[in-house]
Design a protein around this motif. Structure first.
Motif, short mmCIF file in Angstrom:
data_model
loop_
_atom_site.label_atom_id
_atom_site.label_comp_id
_atom_site.label_asym_id
_atom_site.label_seq_id
_atom_site.Cartn_x
_atom_site.Cartn_y
_atom_site.Cartn_z
N ALA A 176 0.85 -1.19 0.00
CA ALA A 176 0.00 0.00 0.00
C ALA A 176 0.88 1.24 0.00
CB ALA A 176 -0.91 0.00 1.23
N GLY A 177 0.46 2.27 -0.71
CA GLY A 177 1.27 3.49 -0.75
C GLY A 177 0.80 4.46 -1.81
N THR A 178 1.72 5.33 -2.23
CA THR A 178 1.42 6.37 -3.20
C THR A 178 2.34 6.23 -4.40
OG1 THR A 178 0.78 7.87 -1.42
CG2 THR A 178 1.24 8.86 -3.57
N VAL A 179 1.80 6.37 -5.59
CA VAL A 179 2.60 6.33 -6.81
C VAL A 179 3.37 7.64 -6.90
CG1 VAL A 179 2.58 6.14 -9.33
CG2 VAL A 179 0.92 4.86 -7.96
N THR A 180 4.69 7.58 -6.71
CA THR A 180 5.51 8.79 -6.74
C THR A 180 6.20 8.99 -8.09
OG1 THR A 180 7.39 7.56 -5.84
CG2 THR A 180 5.94 8.68 -4.27
N GLU A 181 6.35 7.91 -8.87
CA GLU A 181 6.93 8.02 -10.21
C GLU A 181 6.17 7.11 -11.15
OE1 GLU A 181 11.14 7.77 -10.91
OE2 GLU A 181 11.59 8.20 -8.81
N LEU A 182 5.98 7.57 -12.37
CA LEU A 182 5.38 6.76 -13.43
C LEU A 182 6.11 7.14 -14.71
CD1 LEU A 182 3.14 4.69 -14.09
CD2 LEU A 182 1.65 6.62 -14.63
N ASP A 183 7.01 6.28 -15.14
CA ASP A 183 7.93 6.62 -16.21
C ASP A 183 7.47 6.22 -17.61
OD1 ASP A 183 9.42 7.50 -14.13
OD2 ASP A 183 10.96 5.96 -14.25
N VAL A 184 6.30 5.58 -17.74
CA VAL A 184 5.86 5.11 -19.05
C VAL A 184 4.38 5.40 -19.24
CG1 VAL A 184 7.58 3.27 -19.19
CG2 VAL A 184 5.36 2.82 -18.12
N GLY A 185 3.94 5.34 -20.48
CA GLY A 185 2.53 5.48 -20.82
C GLY A 185 2.10 4.34 -21.70
N ALA A 186 0.80 4.23 -21.95
CA ALA A 186 0.29 3.18 -22.81
C ALA A 186 0.90 3.30 -24.21
CB ALA A 186 -1.23 3.25 -22.89
N GLY A 187 1.36 2.17 -24.73
CA GLY A 187 1.99 2.16 -26.05
C GLY A 187 3.49 2.24 -26.01
N ALA A 188 4.07 2.49 -24.82
CA ALA A 188 5.52 2.62 -24.70
C ALA A 188 6.20 1.26 -24.84
CB ALA A 188 5.89 3.25 -23.37
N THR A 189 7.32 1.23 -25.54
CA THR A 189 8.14 0.03 -25.64
C THR A 189 9.17 0.07 -24.53
OG1 THR A 189 7.87 -0.05 -28.05
CG2 THR A 189 9.71 -1.27 -27.11
N VAL A 190 9.29 -1.05 -23.79
CA VAL A 190 10.19 -1.08 -22.64
C VAL A 190 11.17 -2.24 -22.76
CG1 VAL A 190 8.55 0.04 -21.10
CG2 VAL A 190 8.53 -2.44 -21.29
N ALA A 191 12.33 -2.06 -22.16
CA ALA A 191 13.35 -3.11 -22.12
C ALA A 191 13.22 -3.90 -20.82
CB ALA A 191 14.74 -2.49 -22.21
N MET A 192 13.81 -5.08 -20.79
CA MET A 192 13.80 -5.87 -19.58
C MET A 192 14.48 -5.10 -18.45
SD MET A 192 15.40 -9.67 -18.86
CE MET A 192 14.42 -10.43 -20.14
N ASP A 193 13.85 -5.11 -17.28
CA ASP A 193 14.35 -4.45 -16.07
C ASP A 193 14.28 -2.92 -16.12
OD1 ASP A 193 14.93 -6.89 -14.79
OD2 ASP A 193 16.89 -7.00 -15.76
N GLN A 194 13.65 -2.35 -17.14
CA GLN A 194 13.46 -0.90 -17.19
C GLN A 194 12.50 -0.49 -16.09
OE1 GLN A 194 12.52 0.73 -21.06
NE2 GLN A 194 11.39 2.44 -20.17
N ILE A 195 12.82 0.63 -15.41
CA ILE A 195 11.96 1.12 -14.34
C ILE A 195 10.65 1.64 -14.93
CG2 ILE A 195 11.74 2.75 -12.44
CD1 ILE A 195 13.83 0.56 -12.03
N LEU A 196 9.54 1.17 -14.35
CA LEU A 196 8.22 1.58 -14.82
C LEU A 196 7.56 2.57 -13.86
CD1 LEU A 196 6.84 -1.92 -15.90
CD2 LEU A 196 8.07 -0.26 -17.31
N ALA A 197 7.65 2.28 -12.57
CA ALA A 197 6.96 3.11 -11.58
C ALA A 197 7.61 2.91 -10.22
CB ALA A 197 5.48 2.77 -11.52
N VAL A 198 7.32 3.84 -9.30
CA VAL A 198 7.78 3.74 -7.92
C VAL A 198 6.58 3.98 -7.02
CG1 VAL A 198 9.27 4.71 -6.13
CG2 VAL A 198 10.12 4.50 -8.47
N VAL A 199 6.40 3.10 -6.03
CA VAL A 199 5.30 3.23 -5.07
C VAL A 199 5.90 3.44 -3.68
CG1 VAL A 199 3.29 2.13 -4.03
CG2 VAL A 199 3.78 1.78 -6.46
N ALA A 200 5.76 4.63 -3.13
CA ALA A 200 6.26 4.91 -1.78
C ALA A 200 5.29 4.29 -0.77
CB ALA A 200 6.38 6.40 -1.55
N PRO A 201 5.81 3.55 0.21
CA PRO A 201 4.91 2.87 1.15
C PRO A 201 4.20 3.84 2.10
CG PRO A 201 7.19 2.66 1.84
CD PRO A 201 7.22 3.30 0.49
N VAL A 202 3.09 3.39 2.62
CA VAL A 202 2.36 4.16 3.62
C VAL A 202 3.16 4.14 4.91
CG1 VAL A 202 0.27 4.29 5.00
CG2 VAL A 202 0.14 3.63 2.59
N GLU A 203 3.33 5.32 5.54
CA GLU A 203 4.08 5.37 6.78
C GLU A 203 3.27 4.76 7.91
OE1 GLU A 203 5.22 9.33 7.56
OE2 GLU A 203 6.44 9.55 5.76
#
Length: 695
Positions: free
Chosen positions: A662-689
Motif C-alpha cells: 500500500a502506498g502512493t505512486v511517486t513516479e510513473l515513467d511510461v505510458g500506454a503504447g511505450a516500448t520497454v526493455a527488460m528491467d526498465q523502471i516503470l513506476a515507484v510506489v512509496a509505502p504508507v508510513e
C-alpha cells in the motif's frame, strides 16, 4: 501444380513451406516486415517482398499489402502457414476475389469452425460429443458469470474467435470471475480482434488429444491418426507426440471417425485438426473442443509416422488433385515426439526473452529433424510469437524417440537468446513423461523442480578461463594434457609467486559471483564465491600451485582443454564439459547441454551507484522486453497492496504489474503504447508510513 506461391507468414513455418515448394519445383515468394529484413525465410525464398513496418497489424496482418505482394510477383496461390491470417475467413475470401487460390479450407468452413460456439453446435448435430458449457454467442459479462455458476466451478473461459491458448483462463474461484473475464477479453481482442467469450466445464487432469484430417475437393476425407498434446504451459503446447500411448486401436478408430464427421459437417477441404479433451481415467469418454482450420505447429510428428508431407498435400489438394488413398491405406509406423523451442527464460518464470543469436547449432539427421527460422546474427524481438524452432525425433518405439529427442535438445545451441531448451530436456526425463502418464496440468505442477536454482560452477570456470585467455583460437594443452605455462596469459613466472586473477560475474536472476584463478604447470586453480554482505573468504589452503586463499565456495582445479572457434572444452574435477561460446558487447554467452547462460562482467560498486535511489521494494521494473498496453494509475494515486497498476505485453502474453504494498505512486515513467526493455523502471510506489512514524 502452381508455378508461384506466396507464403503469407514468417519464421520457421515460412521456412518449412518454402522447403516443400522447392522440392516440388514451385517458385516461392516470402514477405517480410522491417523487423525481418534479414530473416532466414527471406534468404531462403526465391524472391521476397517488403510489406510494411515491424508491427504485425501494419505488415503480416495487412491483407492489402499481402495481396499487392502476390500481384507484383505473379503468385497464383497463397499459403498462410499458421498464426496471423491462417484462420481468417476474410483473408481467404479476399484471396479468392483477387483470383488467388487460398491454400486452406473454404472461407465458410473457417467462419463456422472459427466460432467455437457455432462449431460445437454443428459437430454435436453430426453426433460428435462436446464439452458441457455455455450456449449462444455474444454473451455479456453477467451472462458469462451466470453460466459459470450454473456449470459449477472450476470453469474455463475461452475466446470464441481463436485458439492456441490465447485468452484462455482457468477460474477456480467464483469471486475472480469478473477480473478473469476482463483479462480474457483483452487478450482475445489483442490476438484475434474479437473479444467474444464462452465458458466450459473444466475437466480435472484431462489429456489433450487431436486428430489430423485431410480432405480433398472431391468429397474424400481421411484421418492420419492422433497426436498427444497434453504437455502444456499456460494452455500452450510445448511437447507433442504421435501416436498417443493412451489410446487402443478401438478408441483410435472411434475418435478418428468422429474427427472425419466433424470435418464433413463444415465442408472442410485441406489439412485440419480436430481437438478433443479426454479424461485420463476414461479414454472412451472424449469430447470435441475445437477444430483448427489450418496446418498445426506439431504436424511434423504426423509426417514422420505416416511418411506423408502434409504441406505437399495441402498444395496438391488446393490444386484440385484427388487424395490417392482411403482410410484403410493409412498406416502409423514408429513414434515421433516434438519439442517447441521458445524465446523465454525459465529462470525468470518463463517470461519472454529476446536478443541477438550469437551462435547457433541445430541438430539434424539420425532420426532427428529441426524446423527453424533462426540464423546467426538474427534478432529475436518482442513483436511476434515466441516460438523459434521445433526439434523432432523419430524412432521405432517411444523410448527410442524420447532418448533421441533428449540428446538432440542437449545438442541444440542458441546463444544470445534465453530459451526453454534445457527445461524441455529435463521435462522429457521426468518419470511421469517417460511412463506416458500425462495430463494438461503436469508441466505447471512440476515446473519449479525442472528449473535449476543455481548455476553450475563449471559455467563460471569456463567464463573465467575464456575471458582470461588471450589465444582463444589455439589449444593450450599438448597431447599429454600438460599446459605450457609460458603460453598461458596468467601472470605466472618461474621462481615467483603465481599471480592471481579475480573476475566478477553476474547472470540474470542470480547473485553476483567472484571467481579467483591462477595457473601453474599443474593446471589452473579456481575458487568461487558469492559477492555480497557476509561473503568472507575462508582460511588459506594449499593447492597444486602452492598456498591460495580461495573465496567462499571452495576450490577446484580446472584445465582449459581446447578453444577452437566457438567450441570450448573444460576439464573440472576430472569431468570434461563441452561448451559453445560467443562474445557479445555485454560479456560472454555460454551454452551447455541445452541450457544457456549470459556471463557478464560485474562491478558491484558501479552497479550499486547506478541503482541508487532507483531500486528496492518500492521500484517496479519491466519483467520482460515488451509494450505497455494498459496504465491504470497516475502519479499521486494511492494504491493498495496487490492492486493492478500496469500491463506489459510481449509475444502475445500479458504480464500484470501490481503494487508491492500500500502506498502512493511517486513516479510513473511510461505510458500506454511505450516500448520497454527488460528491467526498465516503470513506476515507484512509496509505502504508507506506519502510525507514529516520523517522515
Amino acid at each position: 501444380m502452381f508455378d508461384t506461391v506466396l507464403v503469407a507468414n514468417r519464421g520457421e513455418i515460412a521456412v518449412r513451406v518454402i522447403r516443400t515448394l522447392r522440392e516440388l519445383g514451385v517458385r516461392s515468394v516470402a514477405v517480410f516486415s522491417d523487423a525481418d529484413a534479414d530473416a532466414r525465410h527471406v534468404r531462403e525464398a526465391d524472391t521476397a517482398v517488403r510489406i510494411g513496418p515491424a508491427p504485425a497489424a501494419m505488415s503480416y496482418l495487412s491483407v492489402p499489402a499481402l495481396l499487392d505482394a502476390a500481384r507484383r510477383t505473379g503468385a497464383q496461390a497463397v499459403h498462410p502457414g499458421y498464426g496471423f491470417l491462417a484462420e481468417n475467413a476474410g483473408f481467404a475470401r479476399a484471396c479468392a476475389e483477387a483470383g488467388l487460390v487460398f491454400i486452406g479450407p473454404p472461407a465458410s468452413a473457417i467462419t463456422l469452425m472459427g466460432d467455437k460456439i457455432r462449431a460445437k453446435e454443428t459437430v454435436a448435430a453430426a453426433g460428435v460429443p462436446v464439452v458441457p458449457g455455455s450456449s449462444g454467442s455474444g454473451l455479456t459479462d453477467d451472462r458469462l458469470v451466470d453460466a459459470a455458476r450454473e456449470i459449477g466451478m472450476p470453469v474455463l473461459l475461452k475466446p470464441s474467435a481463436g485458439g492456441g491458448g490465447k485468452g484462455m483462463r482457468l477460474v477456480r474461484d467464483e469471486a475472480l470471475l469478473g477480473d478473469e473475464i476482463a483479462a480474457a477479453r483483452r487478450e482475445a481482442r489483442s490476438s484475434f480482434g474479437d473479444d467474444t467469450l464462452l465458458v466450459e466445464r473444466w475437466i480435472d487432469r484431462p489429456r489433450h488429444i487431436e486428430i489430423q484430417v485431410l480432405a480433398d475437393t472431391h468429397g474424400n476425407v481421411v484421418h492420419l491418426g492422433e497426436r498427444e498434446c497434453s504437455l502444456q504451459r499456460r494452455h500452450q503446447k510445448i511437447i507433442e507426440e504421435a501416436p498417443s500411448v493412451l489410446l487402443d486401436e478401438e478408441t483410435r478408430a472411434a475418435m478418428g471417425e468422429a474427427a472425419v464427421q466433424a470435418a464433413r459437417s463444415c465442408g472442410y477441404v485441406g489439412a485440419g485438426t480436430v481437438e478433443f479433451i479426454v479424461p485420463g481415467n476414461d479414454p472412451a469418454s472424449y469430447f470435441f473442443m475445437e477444430m483448427n482450420t489450418r496446418l498445426q505447429v506439431e504436424h511434423p510428428v504426423t509426417e514422420l509416422i505416416t511418411g506423408l508431407d502434409l504441406v505437399e498435400w495441402q498444395l496438391r489438394v488446393a490444386a484440385g488433385e484427388r487424395l490417392p488413398y482411403e482410410q484403410r491405406d493409412i498406416t502409423l509406423t514408429g513414434h515421433a515426439i516434438e519439442a517447441r523451442i521458445c524465446a523465454e527464460d525459465p529462470a525468470r518464470g518463463f517470461l519472454p526473452s529476446g536478443g541477438t543469436v550469437l551462435a547457433l547449432h541445430e541438430p539434424q539427421g539420425n532420426g532427428v529433424r529441426t524446423d527453424s527460422g533462426l540464423g546467426e546474427g538474427g534478432e529475436v524481438g518482442s513483436l511476434y510469437d515466441p516460438m523459434l524452432s521445433k526439434v523432432i525425433a523419430y524412432g521405432p518405439d517411444r523410448a527410442t524417440a524420447l532418448r533421441r529427442l533428449r540428446a538432440a535438445l542437449a545438442d541444440t545451441v542458441i546463444l544470445g537468446v534465453p530459451t526453454n531448451a534445457g527445461f524441455l530436456r529435463r521435462l522429457l526425463a521426468h518419470p511421469a513423461v517417460v511412463a506416458g502418464d500425462l495430463d494438461t496440468g503436469l508441466v505447471e505442477r512440476e515446473a519449479a523442480g525442472l528449473v535449476p536454482e543455481g548455476v553450475p560452477e563449471e559455467v563460471y570456470a569456463a567464463a573465467a578461463l575464456l575471458r582470461r585467455s588471450t589465444a582463444p583460437a589455439a589449444s593450450l594443452a599438448d597431447a599429454s594434457g600438460w599446459v605450457d605455462p609460458f603460453s598461458v596469459a596468467s601472470g605466472w613466472r618461474l621462481g615467483g609467486t603465481p599471480a592471481r586473477t579475480v573476475l566478477d560475474f553476474r547472470l540474470p536472476g542470480h547473485d553476483p559471483v567472484q571467481v579467483s584463478l591462477r595457473s601453474c604447470p599443474a593446471g589452473t586453480e579456481l575458487a568461487f564465491g558469492h559477492v555480497g554482505e557476509g561473503a568472507q573468504p575462508p582460511e588459506p589452503v594449499t593447492g597444486a600451485c602452492g598456498p591460495l586463499a580461495p573465496l567462499p565456495g571452495g576450490r577446484e582445479t580446472a584445465r582449459l582443454v581446447e578453444v577452437s572457434g566457438p567450441r570450448l572444452s573444460l576439464e573440472l574435477a576430472g569431468v570434461t564439459h563441452a561448451f559453445t561460446h560467443a562474445p557479445s558487447p555485454d560479456g560472454v554467452w555460454l551454452g551447455r547441454d541445452g541450457d544457456s547462460w549470459h556471463v557478464q562482467d560485474h562491478d558491484p560498486v558501479a552497479a550499486s551507484l547506478a541503482g541508487a535511489g532507483r531500486s528496492g521494494a518500492d521500484t517496479l521494473a519491466a519483467p520482460m522486453p515488451g509494450t505497455v498496453t494498459v496504465v491504470k494509475v497516475a502519479v499521486g494515486d494511492e494504491v493498495v497492496a496487490g492492486q493492478s497498476l500496469l500491463v506489459v505485453e510481449a509475444m502475445k502474453m500479458e504480464h500484470v504489474i501490481s503494487a508491492p504494498h500500500a502506498g502512493t505512486v511517486t513516479e510513473l515513467d511510461v505510458g500506454a503504447g511505450a516500448t520497454v526493455a527488460m528491467d526498465q523502471i516503470l513506476a515507484v510506489v512509496a509505502p504508507v508510513e506506519a502510525p507514529g512514524e516520523e517522515a
